[in-house]
Design a protein around this motif. Structure first.
Motif, PDB file in Angstrom:
ATOM      1  N   GLY A   1       0.803  -1.216   0.000  1.00 59.46           N
ATOM      2  CA  GLY A   1       0.000   0.000   0.000  1.00 59.46           C
ATOM      3  C   GLY A   1       0.837   1.267   0.000  1.00 59.46           C
ATOM      4  O   GLY A   1       2.048   1.251   0.246  1.00 59.46           O
ATOM      5  N   VAL A   2       0.174   2.365  -0.280  1.00 61.57           N
ATOM      6  CA  VAL A   2       0.794   3.691  -0.304  1.00 61.57           C
ATOM      7  C   VAL A   2       0.568   4.351   1.050  1.00 61.57           C
ATOM      8  O   VAL A   2      -0.567   4.411   1.539  1.00 61.57           O
ATOM      9  N   HIS A   3       1.641   4.868   1.627  1.00 65.94           N
ATOM     10  CA  HIS A   3       1.564   5.488   2.940  1.00 65.94           C
ATOM     11  C   HIS A   3       1.006   6.906   2.815  1.00 65.94           C
ATOM     12  O   HIS A   3       1.550   7.731   2.081  1.00 65.94           O
ATOM     13  N   VAL A   4      -0.082   7.189   3.504  1.00 65.69           N
ATOM     14  CA  VAL A   4      -0.673   8.529   3.490  1.00 65.69           C
ATOM     15  C   VAL A   4      -0.823   9.027   4.925  1.00 65.69           C
ATOM     16  O   VAL A   4      -1.094   8.250   5.847  1.00 65.69           O
ATOM     17  N   LYS A   5      -0.615  10.324   5.079  1.00 65.10           N
ATOM     18  CA  LYS A   5      -0.798  10.979   6.373  1.00 65.10           C
ATOM     19  C   LYS A   5      -1.664  12.213   6.193  1.00 65.10           C
ATOM     20  O   LYS A   5      -1.576  12.901   5.166  1.00 65.10           O
ATOM     21  N   GLY A   6      -2.474  12.503   7.169  1.00 66.05           N
ATOM     22  CA  GLY A   6      -3.309  13.686   7.103  1.00 66.05           C
ATOM     23  C   GLY A   6      -4.224  13.748   8.297  1.00 66.05           C
ATOM     24  O   GLY A   6      -3.918  13.193   9.366  1.00 66.05           O
ATOM     25  N   VAL A   7      -5.355  14.412   8.106  1.00 62.41           N
ATOM     26  CA  VAL A   7      -6.345  14.526   9.175  1.00 62.41           C
ATOM     27  C   VAL A   7      -7.720  14.239   8.595  1.00 62.41           C
ATOM     28  O   VAL A   7      -7.947  14.356   7.389  1.00 62.41           O
ATOM     29  N   SER A   8      -8.633  13.864   9.472  1.00 67.34           N
ATOM     30  CA  SER A   8     -10.018  13.660   9.057  1.00 67.34           C
ATOM     31  C   SER A   8     -10.716  15.000   8.948  1.00 67.34           C
ATOM     32  O   SER A   8     -10.156  16.054   9.306  1.00 67.34           O
ATOM     33  N   GLU A   9     -11.941  14.977   8.443  1.00 67.96           N
ATOM     34  CA  GLU A   9     -12.727  16.214   8.361  1.00 67.96           C
ATOM     35  C   GLU A   9     -12.891  16.837   9.745  1.00 67.96           C
ATOM     36  O   GLU A   9     -12.982  18.063   9.877  1.00 67.96           O
ATOM     37  N   ALA A  10     -12.897  15.997  10.764  1.00 72.06           N
ATOM     38  CA  ALA A  10     -13.047  16.491  12.136  1.00 72.06           C
ATOM     39  C   ALA A  10     -11.732  16.940  12.741  1.00 72.06           C
ATOM     40  O   ALA A  10     -11.705  17.463  13.859  1.00 72.06           O
ATOM     41  N   GLY A  11     -10.636  16.720  12.039  1.00 76.98           N
ATOM     42  CA  GLY A  11      -9.332  17.170  12.527  1.00 76.98           C
ATOM     43  C   GLY A  11      -8.517  16.103  13.201  1.00 76.98           C
ATOM     44  O   GLY A  11      -7.394  16.370  13.657  1.00 76.98           O
ATOM     45  N   ALA A  12      -9.020  14.868  13.284  1.00 80.70           N
ATOM     46  CA  ALA A  12      -8.274  13.787  13.932  1.00 80.70           C
ATOM     47  C   ALA A  12      -7.150  13.320  13.008  1.00 80.70           C
ATOM     48  O   ALA A  12      -7.346  13.183  11.803  1.00 80.70           O
ATOM     49  N   PRO A  13      -5.972  13.054  13.573  1.00 84.59           N
ATOM     50  CA  PRO A  13      -4.847  12.607  12.735  1.00 84.59           C
ATOM     51  C   PRO A  13      -5.114  11.227  12.118  1.00 84.59           C
ATOM     52  O   PRO A  13      -5.714  10.358  12.748  1.00 84.59           O
TER      53      PRO A  13
ATOM     54  N   ASP B   1      -2.978   8.198   9.904  1.00 84.82           N
ATOM     55  CA  ASP B   1      -1.712   7.660   9.403  1.00 84.82           C
ATOM     56  C   ASP B   1      -1.997   6.235   8.967  1.00 84.82           C
ATOM     57  O   ASP B   1      -2.125   5.331   9.800  1.00 84.82           O
ATOM     58  N   THR B   2      -2.120   6.014   7.656  1.00 80.99           N
ATOM     59  CA  THR B   2      -2.591   4.719   7.184  1.00 80.99           C
ATOM     60  C   THR B   2      -1.963   4.387   5.838  1.00 80.99           C
ATOM     61  O   THR B   2      -1.175   5.169   5.289  1.00 80.99           O
ATOM     62  N   TYR B   3      -2.349   3.219   5.318  1.00 85.74           N
ATOM     63  CA  TYR B   3      -1.875   2.765   4.009  1.00 85.74           C
ATOM     64  C   TYR B   3      -3.092   2.480   3.128  1.00 85.74           C
ATOM     65  O   TYR B   3      -4.089   1.911   3.598  1.00 85.74           O
ATOM     66  N   VAL B   4      -2.991   2.883   1.860  1.00 85.36           N
ATOM     67  CA  VAL B   4      -4.065   2.672   0.895  1.00 85.36           C
ATOM     68  C   VAL B   4      -3.534   1.761  -0.201  1.00 85.36           C
ATOM     69  O   VAL B   4      -2.422   1.963  -0.699  1.00 85.36           O
ATOM     70  N   ASP B   5      -4.326   0.741  -0.574  1.00 80.75           N
ATOM     71  CA  ASP B   5      -3.843  -0.170  -1.617  1.00 80.75           C
ATOM     72  C   ASP B   5      -3.556   0.606  -2.894  1.00 80.75           C
ATOM     73  O   ASP B   5      -4.208   1.620  -3.202  1.00 80.75           O
ATOM     74  N   GLY B   6      -2.555   0.148  -3.648  1.00 74.53           N
ATOM     75  CA  GLY B   6      -2.036   0.907  -4.787  1.00 74.53           C
ATOM     76  C   GLY B   6      -3.082   1.240  -5.829  1.00 74.53           C
ATOM     77  O   GLY B   6      -3.134   2.368  -6.323  1.00 74.53           O
ATOM     78  N   TYR B   7      -3.930   0.286  -6.178  1.00 71.59           N
ATOM     79  CA  TYR B   7      -4.929   0.548  -7.218  1.00 71.59           C
ATOM     80  C   TYR B   7      -5.888   1.645  -6.785  1.00 71.59           C
ATOM     81  O   TYR B   7      -6.181   2.574  -7.551  1.00 71.59           O
ATOM     82  N   THR B   8      -6.389   1.562  -5.580  1.00 71.06           N
ATOM     83  CA  THR B   8      -7.316   2.590  -5.084  1.00 71.06           C
ATOM     84  C   THR B   8      -6.652   3.957  -5.039  1.00 71.06           C
ATOM     85  O   THR B   8      -7.254   4.967  -5.419  1.00 71.06           O
ATOM     86  N   TYR B   9      -5.393   3.967  -4.578  1.00 69.86           N
ATOM     87  CA  TYR B   9      -4.706   5.246  -4.451  1.00 69.86           C
ATOM     88  C   TYR B   9      -4.532   5.924  -5.806  1.00 69.86           C
ATOM     89  O   TYR B   9      -4.865   7.107  -5.972  1.00 69.86           O
ATOM     90  N   PHE B  10      -4.031   5.203  -6.798  1.00 66.75           N
ATOM     91  CA  PHE B  10      -3.674   5.850  -8.061  1.00 66.75           C
ATOM     92  C   PHE B  10      -4.867   6.077  -8.993  1.00 66.75           C
ATOM     93  O   PHE B  10      -4.762   6.886  -9.910  1.00 66.75           O
ATOM     94  N   THR B  11      -5.978   5.397  -8.759  1.00 67.44           N
ATOM     95  CA  THR B  11      -7.154   5.638  -9.600  1.00 67.44           C
ATOM     96  C   THR B  11      -8.104   6.683  -9.007  1.00 67.44           C
ATOM     97  O   THR B  11      -9.066   7.075  -9.673  1.00 67.44           O
ATOM     98  N   GLN B  12      -7.842   7.135  -7.780  1.00 69.33           N
ATOM     99  CA  GLN B  12      -8.731   8.129  -7.168  1.00 69.33           C
ATOM    100  C   GLN B  12      -8.656   9.480  -7.868  1.00 69.33           C
ATOM    101  O   GLN B  12      -9.616  10.244  -7.866  1.00 69.33           O
TER     102      GLN B  12
END
Length: 886
Positions: free
Chosen positions: A770-782, A784-795
């Motif tokens: 998977g692809v490592h992504v970092k950020g926050v939710s709409e509510a501001g919560a941190p 730190d997760t991984y998204v499978d490659g196909y989902t990440y690059f086709t979004q």
């Protein structure tokens, strides 16, 4: 350029005001080579150049064609009820199952080097029928498609004259191949520059240029074109390009084109399932689709000159430029029989043809009176004149839509519109424009200390409305030679300061204010009758529309030091462009789509610096000349029409990822599209599944650079000359649609990269992929997760998220490197005036680009204002030149 003696580029209204509206973007003055009196000269100039692909995008070479990962490859089981009998030989062999043959993506199985049945082995007419191939990557399959393009350019010129007559006649033949197979340019040039002196006071100049040429091949470099639009966006990393070339004429038992991109054995059946799914073999398409343009250009001028006395002369000129273009295309049945668009498939190609003929004729009638004289310490140079320019455009076209679903030839490949089931509507046109101009200019100097220069011109332009079609243009400047106020010395040998103001009006196209009715390309059929349909103009033109006006202030200085060995030039300019005519969208309820009106004002400010030096200067030793130039410019939109928030210039790639916008108070050419949504701390906002939340209509910056420049060096020693030109640019933005689709289709290296856990991004997230992504939710919560490659690059396509593929356009490149050797007289003898042999390299090295420009696109070669959407790869060229003078 073999016939050009010198080139002088005039920039800005101060330099170009004398030339009127047509000079709003600058003037290029070229002086042709002339013959010498009482001497015959023969010159041969021959150049051979080879252009090759410099860079392709960075592809991944771990996974092959398919949609289903490792499940893309299965074991074949012959079914006599649905499969051709000859496929029984494939029983038990590994093959691409299901829809993975029609996949024009590379989300397939990982390469393992084992046997499988490739696309070309299924057909009995194939020399490889029944054979397997190794399932391996083809790292250079895209680069190897393109040819090493050889260009041959040969020129012969004769020049000479006597006491009364001089002339130079030259002929050039150019034969240039394109890097794309089956493309070429062939052109011939004939040039004559002559003068005949009837008396000491009267002579006539005559110039004649004729060019004829043919360009063959499709050069579409936009989204989904059949070459670069496939390789960079919809392709397979396991395709053997050599097999594609070898088997370009391979057909199925039903007579259809055998493509790498077919429906596969599991979908085999009648109709579209025997045909290609999305793509032809690119070699087949480029060879068979006949598409060419013929161009003929003729220019001649006759200029009598009469010297009335030592101070006064008069010159008249008649010139004509005639440009003719003939475009033809023929989509053959050998291609279209395999298309499926009319049967519910994806390939829209129809057997048809079309033509488009266009002519442009420009006639100029000019007379000019020149005066020069000295009055004590004053010297005056001036001239006044008038010119009438008539433009005439005419042509015709009739074009079948060979990329549509309606309208084809009844009898295949009989190229006659009477053979079309829906004959195209001819579209003849003819329009004219006339400008009438009076002008004058003067240069008044005092004692070689102070100079005042001015010009005034009035243009009457028939393309504008009668009440607003007369425009004044002027320039006024002064220069002071400060070095003449001080004692001569070897340190400061030249010092000039200069300042000027100018105003110039903008030109406009002949039909801009008089929109024409447009005919549909196909007639409307009602029963047994056909009706030609003309649509009324959908643009309303403001009756008060006026031309854009450029107003400029310029201040500069030129200095030379140490006996002119060092030169420095500096210029500051402030240019205002007011009342730019731009189409503005209006409500459709008005019956119009847009309104053409004076919509925007802009200010352009900047500086230009140039420093040059003769570092070494010797008649017998080493000579080294170097120069560097730097230009910083900022163009700001200061005003747009009332009621508008921004103006869209209409530049956008396929699917509308970005637009080029003009917004009040911002720099010109803002690149706008969907971007990452950020919180107040600059963190990316993520959805629950780790994909990005989108912020619409985000401004990414201007497409214009912050500064540009160049660094030039020439070193010579005893006949050997080495020269190099380096260009650089800082800033600006561009968008790459190829990169977006290349990632979405699993073609590029990012889609098979190793993540920070040591696993491939295509591996399952549960085992470390998977692809490592970092950020926050709409509510501001941190997050730190991984998204499978196909989902990440086709979004990115699903959300039209452009920001990932918007890059900095900075670069440094070696534009040209040249080495030449002029043979000494002692070696060539008295029969030759000179022999020079040279080597040249063009675009040999892209030295540096911004880090985010991962695929090393050359920002100086973008095909569109916003960037690129499928363009051909950059090339580098190497050539040999031989010049012989008799």
């Amino acid at each position: 350029m073999d016939n050009v003696e010198s080139v002088n580029v005039l920039k800005g209204p101060n330099a170009t005001a004398l030339y009127g509206q047509r000079a709003q973007y600058g003037v290029i003055l070229m002086t042709l080579k002339k013959g010498a009196r009482n001497r015959l000269n023969v010159e041969l100039n021959s150049t051979v150049t080879v252009d090759a692909v410099a860079r392709t995008m960075k592809y991944q070479n771990l996974y092959g064609q398919g949609y289903d990962g490792d499940a893309s490859l299965q074991t074949f089981h012959f079914d006599p009820s649905s499969h051709p009998a000859e496929w029984s030989v494939f029983e038990g062999m590994r093959y691409k199952a299901g829809d993975n043959n029609l996949a024009d993506e590379s989300w397939g199985a990982k390469f393992d080097g084992q046997d499988y049945v490739p696309w070309y082995s299924w057909w009995k007419d194939s020399p490889y029928y029944g054979q397997t191939a190794k399932y391996v990557a083809q790292p250079n399959n895209v680069k190897d498609f393109y040819d090493n393009a050889i260009s041959l350019k040969n020129t012969i010129s004769l020049s000479g004259g006597n006491e009364n007559y001089t002339a130079r006649l030259s002929f050039t033949n150019l034969d240039q191949k394109g890097i794309t197979p089956y493309t070429y340019l062939k052109r011939n040039y004939l040039t004559l520059n002559s003068n005949y002196k009837f008396t000491d006071n009267f002579n006539v100049d005559f110039v004649f240029n004729y060019t004829a040429g043919k360009v063959r091949g499709e050069f579409d470099d936009g989204y989904s074109n059949q070459t670069s639009g496939s390789f960079n966006q919809w392709f397979a990393r396991d395709l053997d390009i050599r097999k594609l070339k070898e088997l370009r004429n391979l057909e199925t038992p039903s007579g259809y084109h055998a493509s790498w991109n077919w429906w596969g054995p599991d979908n085999w059946g009648s109709g579209i399932y025997e045909k290609p799914a999305f793509w032809y073999n690119p070699y087949t398409y480029m060879e068979r689709y006949e598409n060419y343009t013929l161009r003929d250009n003729m220019l001649f001028s006759v200029s009598p000159n009469y010297k009335i006395n030592k101070n006064l002369s008069i010159r008249g000129t008649f010139s004509r430029r005639d440009d003719a273009t003939r475009y033809r295309y023929f989509m053959p049945y050998s291609l279209t029989k395999s298309a499926s668009g009319t049967e519910g498939g994806y390939m829209d190609f129809l057997n048809g043809f079309g033509f488009s003929d266009s002519n442009r004729v420009e006639d100029n009638y000019e007379i000019r009176v020149n005066y020069q004289n000295k009055f004590g310490k004053f010297d005056l140079n001036a001239f006044v004149g008038g010119i009438i320019t008539n433009f005439n455009w005419y042509g015709n076209s009739a074009q079948m839509d060979v990329f549509g679903k309606l309208g084809k030839l009844i009898i295949p490949d009989v190229w006659d519109f009477k053979n079309a089931d829906i004959a195209p509507t001819p579209n003849p046109y003819s329009y004219k424009k006339t400008t009438r101009s009076l002008y004058g200019t003067f240069s008044l100097g005092y004692n070689d200390l102070v100079y005042i220069d001015g010009s005034l011109r009035n243009d009457i332009n028939s393309a504008y409305f009668n009440k607003n079609n007369s425009f004044g243009t002027f320039s006024l400047g002064t220069s002071i030679l400060l070095h003449n106020f001080i004692e001569k010395n070897n340190i400061l040998t030249f010092f000039k300061v200069r300042a000027g103001i100018a105003q110039i009006a903008a030109d406009i196209s002949a039909t801009a204010l008089n929109p024409e009715y447009r005919y549909n390309t196909q007639p409307f059929k009602l029963g047994t009758k056909s009706y030609i349909i003309a649509t009324q103009p959908t643009r309303y033109v403001d009756p008060e529309l006026e031309p854009a006006i450029n107003q400029n202030f310029e201040l500069g200085a030129d200095l030379k030091f140490i006996n002119n060995r060092i030169s420095l030039s500096a210029t500051y300019y402030n240019e205002k462009r007011n009342d730019e005519p731009i189409p503005v969208t209006v409500p459709s309820s008005s019956g119009m789509l847009d309104m053409y009106m004076n919509s925007a004002d802009a200010v352009r400010k900047g500086i230009e610096l140039s420093l040059s030096s003769d570092v070494f200067k010797s008649e017998t030793g080493v000579n080294w000349t170097t120069s560097i130039n730097f230009a910083r410019n900022k163009s700001t939109v200061t005003h747009i029409a009332e009621g508008l928030d921004a103006i869209n210039y209409g530049f956008a790639p396929a699917f509308g990822y970005v637009s080029v916008i003009q917004k009040e108070g911002m720099e010109w050419g803002q690149l706008v599209g969907n971007g990452y949504k950020l919180d107040a701390s600059g963190n990316k906002v993520l959805n629950a599944d780790g994909t990005y939340v989108v912020e619409q209509n985000k401004y990414f910056g201007s497409v214009l650079p912050k500064f540009t420049g160049g660094f030039y060096n020439t070193i010579s020693y005893k006949g050997v000359t080495l020269s190099a030109a380096i260009d650089f640019q800082k800033g600006g933005k561009f968008f790459s649609l190829s990169e977006q689709w290349g990632n979405s289709g699993g073609l590029l290296d990012a889609t098979a990269a190793i993540n920070d856990r040591g696993f491939n991004v295509r591996d399952d997230v549960s085992i470390g992929g998977g692809v490592h992504v970092k950020g926050v939710s709409e509510a501001g919560a941190p997050i730190d997760t991984y998204v499978d490659g196909y989902t990440y690059f086709t979004q990115f396509h699903g959300n039209r998220l452009a920001e990932e593929y918007v890059h900095d356009a900075s670069y440094v490149k070696l534009r040209e490197l040249a080495l030449s050797y002029s043979l000494p007289k002692s070696l060539i003898g008295s029969k030759f005036q000179g022999i020079t042999v040279g080597l040249v390299a063009r675009n040999p090295w892209l030295i540096w680009v911004s880090k985010d420009n991962h695929h090393k696109f050359d920002p100086s070669e973008m095909s569109q204002p916003y960037g690129e959407d499928g363009q051909l790869p950059s090339t580098r060229g190497f050539g040999v030149n031989v010049k012989i003078n008799f």
